[in-house]
Motif scaffolding. Structure first.
Motif, PDB file in Angstrom:
ATOM      1  N   MET A  17      17.068  22.473 -45.671  1.00 40.25           N
ATOM      2  CA  MET A  17      16.335  22.540 -47.106  1.00 40.25           C
ATOM      3  C   MET A  17      15.223  23.443 -46.633  1.00 40.25           C
ATOM      4  N   TYR A  84      25.501  25.851 -49.860  1.00 40.66           N
ATOM      5  CA  TYR A  84      24.599  25.054 -50.860  1.00 40.66           C
ATOM      6  C   TYR A  84      25.284  24.918 -52.175  1.00 40.66           C
ATOM      7  N   GLN A  97      21.360  21.236 -53.320  1.00 42.92           N
ATOM      8  CA  GLN A  97      21.628  20.674 -52.116  1.00 42.92           C
ATOM      9  C   GLN A  97      22.492  21.228 -51.214  1.00 42.92           C
TER      10      GLN A  97
END
Length: 108
Positions: A17, A84, A97
């Protein structure tokens, strides 16, 4: 990068992330916008949401026109690649995500 009113939990985000935050910071600036995270490991999400495991972030896009929201989402999607998922939600936030299912059998 900013965090919505300081109440958003980003401590504990998973390593992939960090890439999202770096890419979004650059891409949002192209539109003259601050990258504002509106959900991390906090909030209420559907059962099993990647938010709860530190693999998802939401961010604000409602300050952009719908056309620019779509362009921004596509640019971020291109930068991050297939690992992603980048979704523009109808309530004008961007959900990103990391697709954990591609490694270690996914979230259990």
């Amino acid at each position: 990068m900013k965090v919505k009113d300081g109440s958003i939990k980003i401590h504990g985000l998973q390593l992939p992330m960090r890439r999202v935050m770096k890419v979004c910071e650059v891409e949002y600036k192209k539109y003259g916008q601050d990258y504002i995270i509106t959900a991390g490991l906090d909030g209420e999400h559907m059962a099993g949401s990647y938010h709860y495991f530190g693999y998802a972030l939401d961010s604000r896009v409602y300050t952009l026109s719908l056309e620019d929201q779509n362009k921004l989402a596509e640019e971020i999607r291109t930068q991050l690649g297939a690992a992603y998922t980048v979704l523009l939600h109808p309530d004008h936030h961007l959900h990103i995500q990391y697709n954990v299912q591609s490694i270690e059998g996914g979230l259990q």
